[in-house]
Design an enzyme around this catalytic site. Structure first.
Site, mmCIF file in Angstrom:
data_model
loop_
_atom_site.group_PDB
_atom_site.id
_atom_site.type_symbol
_atom_site.label_atom_id
_atom_site.label_comp_id
_atom_site.label_asym_id
_atom_site.label_seq_id
_atom_site.Cartn_x
_atom_site.Cartn_y
_atom_site.Cartn_z
ATOM 1 N N ASP A 115 0.860 -1.416 0.132
ATOM 2 C CA ASP A 115 -0.102 -0.041 -0.095
ATOM 3 C C ASP A 115 1.042 1.370 0.084
ATOM 4 O O ASP A 115 1.786 1.374 0.820
ATOM 5 C CB ASP A 115 -0.848 -0.097 1.092
ATOM 6 C CG ASP A 115 -1.853 -0.954 0.995
ATOM 7 O OD1 ASP A 115 -2.517 -1.099 0.001
ATOM 8 O OD2 ASP A 115 -2.283 -1.559 2.176
ATOM 9 N N ASP A 225 -6.368 -4.664 -4.712
ATOM 10 C CA ASP A 225 -7.049 -4.325 -3.435
ATOM 11 C C ASP A 225 -7.683 -2.975 -3.511
ATOM 12 O O ASP A 225 -7.016 -2.051 -3.456
ATOM 13 C CB ASP A 225 -5.978 -4.406 -2.334
ATOM 14 C CG ASP A 225 -6.604 -3.841 -0.931
ATOM 15 O OD1 ASP A 225 -7.525 -4.088 -0.772
ATOM 16 O OD2 ASP A 225 -5.772 -3.374 0.016
#
Length: 888
Positions: A115, A225
């Site tokens: 991320d 995601d």
């Protein structure tokens, strides 16, 4: 040795606010001698034992594995290393028993989903990338068949800047085909909230980076995601040279299991991509037998396909793939009883899949994640910053393009705009724009928005200065400067503006400004029907202009709204529009992410009045009333309701002092409209969702997203809600609800606490919303006319672009990425119709060519007609881009 402030290490668990006071002490460190033979035997035993345990009692191969495992234990003597070779030979004999040709093929590829910001700030992500990719590169040196997929151009650019030695190694392994750049976007962005143009720029910046750095663009969109997927994404992918798509997040849906893992995904315009969801429902597998068996068992397209992807490695900076994982795959490569496992690449998997896709099913429309729908509202300031900066850069590019075309000396700020765009694209990462991040990330994001605003306004002023310089200059200095009003949207606009008058009271003017152009007004104010505002004896207020007649009670609630053209009432009897409502908002686990369906059972209208409705402006060009509500002891709402001359909607300027915990604030508008579907704006178009809850698929959409507008219409009449910075919304039955603020406490305990300013509007309309101008009104509502002083006093007007069909929106005008003498004009069909239109420009253009979203011409056919127009043909929601070569 002690350390503190570890990101992601909050009180009570990982998904919690960072605890900067929390410390960790290293109590023990050991040195060990690595024994390769023991490691190999342990891996042999692990695989065989897991097969015995997991293949099932009815499977003969499981019993074979059980007996082999038992023999290995009996033969192995830790005090006699000489037994290791005998045990290894036994295991090797078991693994040498091969599969048949029909066995399922797993394409395994290393991965380390990182991320770009989440429970750590951007700065930490740079170090995470370096730590994980060093591991991957070291494995490549020892394992030539090891492949590693890596997305997000931004992360690669960070490593290039901060770790040039590592980056040089990465480029070497890219050439060898082991380090595989994927994705094609600047970051793995949120799939719902960025505008259509922002999504184009994600691909534009990403694909150009991959081309320049590695010699190739990506052939697949990689978004494992994120919290849902816009129905316009297939067309955007196709327009950027991508026809393959990989994700995994839909396996998280809370209500309905998505029915496919490999399928064709069709967007709202009919574009298709080949989509694959790894059937193991993970992008961080460890290469175990259990995961391989799940990958086969869980595949929902058995018979249609006989292969699937496994992404393996520790994610989010955890180091990525390990040598042990590779050892497991080596043993499972072609072992009877297990699927075949091949260390592969995305291109190898999709290329094999594309040889026969005739049996695949097709999914049409959005891929809606039935979870994390609180992310449409959480961290309202981030969402406001995103919307405002998208619109600012739109204006800067248009005015910069016009200045470049009209003034040879003007230098288009390409590099500065790229920097600002990349900051905006970074903040659209799927844990930043959705608001599912820690406080430090929010602070970083707000800093970047401020940098975009400051830099963008400066560039806007420079373009305006250049544009003014192209006007005929007066011979005498005027006694009072005139006003130049600029319209950056592709249709004529008639609106009330505040006339710039230094050191004087605000003066309003009603102006008519041509499409994508300007008008210079000395003192001219267009005639109009004035607005009237009247206080009634019961404390209620009526407001009326030429289109609308509204009545508000003393609490600011809308009790009547008539569309005068058809005398149709919008508000049902004994109902209230503009009704603020509070809900309890306590998700099961994912605090910042989720709003659960049971929150709807806790509805509480906000009715505590502090200041009742007062008239601030009694009419003329603008009527306004104000009131104040008490939400709680710590939170209040101040609202100014505005009705302007010539406006088809009522505006609600809202200030909320918000200091709540696990509460959800919405505003509701019940209507007299009956329809089974409502319409919501998405990127470059719109779609419909049900207003009923007939099925579990309908019910799962109790909270949805939209961009600038949503509309509920029946034949001949409808009501739209417009907004300037909100995304969460819903329509149930006849009630339109706009989600305003949430109050989660994890992973940011301060989320949304503070002062918020935003606006929304209510627009009843006759005829279908397309013909009634809802789309154009929403653009107008969000992108105000620009005003500046002009040295020219005589009235004049000018238009840069016009589009003959109202169904076609000219969205973007910018300078081409690779040519300083060429503009890019991007248009889309907004109504859902098939239409031909003419694009006309007054700029000095000598040639025009159709191009894709990466600005590559389809062919070299000049589509500019002799009279300087371009004819364009659209099917529903089609996006077209045109290269306009300037005369020089």
């Amino acid at each position: 040795m002690a350390c503190n402030g570890l990101f992601g290490a909050g009180q009570g668990g990982m998904i919690a606010p960072v605890d900067l006071r929390r410390t960790f002490t290293l109590q023990k460190a050991e040195l060990a001698v690595f024994n390769r033979n023991v490691e190999e035997l342990l891996l042999d035993f692990e695989i065989i034992y897991d097969m015995a345990k997991l293949l099932g009692e009815d499977n003969q191969r499981s019993y074979q594995a059980l007996y082999v495992a038992n023999q290995m234990v009996n033969l192995c003597d830790v005090n006699d290393p000489g037994t290791y070779a005998t045990v290894a030979k036994l295991a090797s004999s078991f693994f040498s028993q091969k599969n048949g040709d029909s066995q399922h093929m797993i394409h395994a590829m290393g991965h380390c989903h990182i991320d770009s910001a989440w429970l750590w700030p951007y700065e930490e992500t740079i170090r995470k990338c370096a730590r994980s990719w060093v591991t991957a590169v070291q494995l490549m040196a020892s394992y030539p068949d090891f492949t590693f997929t890596c997305s997000q151009a931004q992360q690669l650019e960070w490593v290039k800047t901060h770790y040039p030695g590592l980056y040089s190694q990465i480029k070497d392994y890219v050439k060898l085909g082991q380090f595989v750049p994927v994705g094609g976007t600047w970051v793995e962005m949120d799939g719902n909230l960025p505008s259509g143009e922002s999504m184009v720029r994600q691909f534009l910046q990403g694909q150009y980076f991959f081309q320049e750095e590695f010699g190739n663009m990506c052939s697949e969109f990689w978004l494992p995601d994120t919290f849902g997927y816009s129905a316009q994404l297939p067309q955007l992918m196709n327009g950027c040279g991508i026809h393959r798509f990989l994700t995994q997040k839909l396996s998280w849906s809370l209500v309905n299991a998505f029915p496919h893992h490999t399928f064709h995904w069709e967007g709202i315009d009919g574009s298709k991509v080949l989509a694959h969801f790894p059937p193991g429902d993970s992008y961080g597998m460890k290469g175990t037998v259990e995961e391989m068996l799940k990958t086969v068992r869980n595949n929902r397209d058995k018979g249609r396909v006989n292969s699937g992807i496994v992404l393996f490695g520790f994610g989010d900076g955890g180091g990525g793939p390990t040598e042990k994982m590779l050892g497991r795959f080596k043993r499972m490569k072609d072992t009877d009883g297990l699927p075949r496992v091949h260390l592969s690449t995305p291109d190898q998997f999709f290329s094999a899949l594309e040889t026969n896709t005739s049996q695949l099913c097709t999914w049409v429309g959005e891929l809606f994640l039935e979870l994390h729908n609180g992310t449409y509202t959480t961290q309202a300031q981030i969402k406001k910053g995103n919307r405002q900066c998208e619109q600012l850069l739109h204006n800067v590019e248009f005015l910069g393009s016009v200045a470049r075309a009209k003034d040879d000396s003007f230098i288009y700020p390409a590099s500065k705009l790229q920097h600002l765009w990349r900051l905006l694209l970074l903040n659209q990462f799927h844990d930043v724009l959705p608001g599912s991040c820690i406080q430090q990330v929010v602070e970083d994001a707000m800093h970047y928005y401020e940098e975009i605003r400051t830099g963008g306004v400066k560039l806007l002023d420079e373009a305006l200065k250049s544009l003014i310089g192209t006007l005929p200059q007066p011979q005498l200095t005027p006694t009072s400067p005139a006003v130049m009003v600029i319209n950056t949207l592709p249709w004529e606009r008639t609106e009330v503006i505040s006339m710039p008058r230094p050191s004087e009271e605000e003066k309003l003017g009603l102006v008519k400004v041509p499409s994508m152009g300007y008008v210079v007004l000395p003192e001219n104010i267009s005639p109009c029907t004035p607005v009237t505002v009247t206080m009634q004896d019961d404390g209620s207020v009526t407001m009326e202009n030429e289109f609308l007649a509204a009545r508000f009670d003393s609490m600011g609630r809308l009790t009547s709204l008539k569309l005068l053209s058809c005398n149709r009432e919008s508000v049902p009897s004994k109902s209230y529009g503009n009704q603020f409502v509070m809900f309890d908002d306590i998700p099961l686990y994912w605090d910042a992410w989720d709003v659960m369906d049971y929150h709807l059972e806790t509805r509480k209208p906000v009715t505590n009045l502090i200041n009742n409705v007062q008239i601030r402006s009694s009419g003329g060009l603008r009527g306004a009333v104000t009131f104040t509500l008490q939400i709680s002891d710590n939170s209040t709402i101040d609202q100014e309701i505005i009705l302007e001359a010539a406006a088809p909607y009522i505006r609600f300027n809202t200030k909320v002092k918000w200091n709540e915990s696990h509460k959800f604030l919405k505003v509701e508008f019940p209507t007299t409209v009956h329809s089974t579907n409502a319409t919501y704006e998405i990127q470059f178009g719109h779609l419909q969702r049900p207003t009923h809850r007939n099925t579990s698929w309908d019910w799962a959409r109790y909270e949805v997203w939209a961009h600038r507008w949503m509309d509920l219409s029946e034949y001949g009449f409808g009501v739209a809600v417009l907004n300037d910075c909100k995304y969460g919304c819903s329509v149930l039955g006849n009630v339109l609800s706009l989600s305003l603020l949430r109050a989660p406490k994890s992973p940011d305990a301060t989320a949304d606490v503070g002062l918020h300013e935003f606006s929304y509007a209510l627009m009843p309309h006759e005829r279908p919303f397309q013909e009634a101008g809802v789309i154009q009104s929403a653009y107008n509502f969000c992108i105000p006319l620009l005003t500046t002083s002009s040295p020219v006093t005589q009235h004049s007007s000018w238009s840069a672009f016009t589009v003959s069909s109202p169904a076609v929106v000219l969205e973007t005008v910018k300078l081409a990425e690779k040519r300083s003498d060429t503009l890019v004009v991007r248009l889309y069909e907004a109504y859902g119709s098939t239409v031909d239109t003419w694009l006309q420009t007054s700029l000095p253009v000598k040639e025009a060519f159709l191009c894709d979203l990466l600005e590559r011409p389809y062919d070299l056919q000049n589509v500019l007609s002799e009279d300087g127009r371009v004819k364009l043909s659209f099917t529903p929601f089609k996006i077209l881009s045109v290269l306009l070569v300037l005369q020089r």
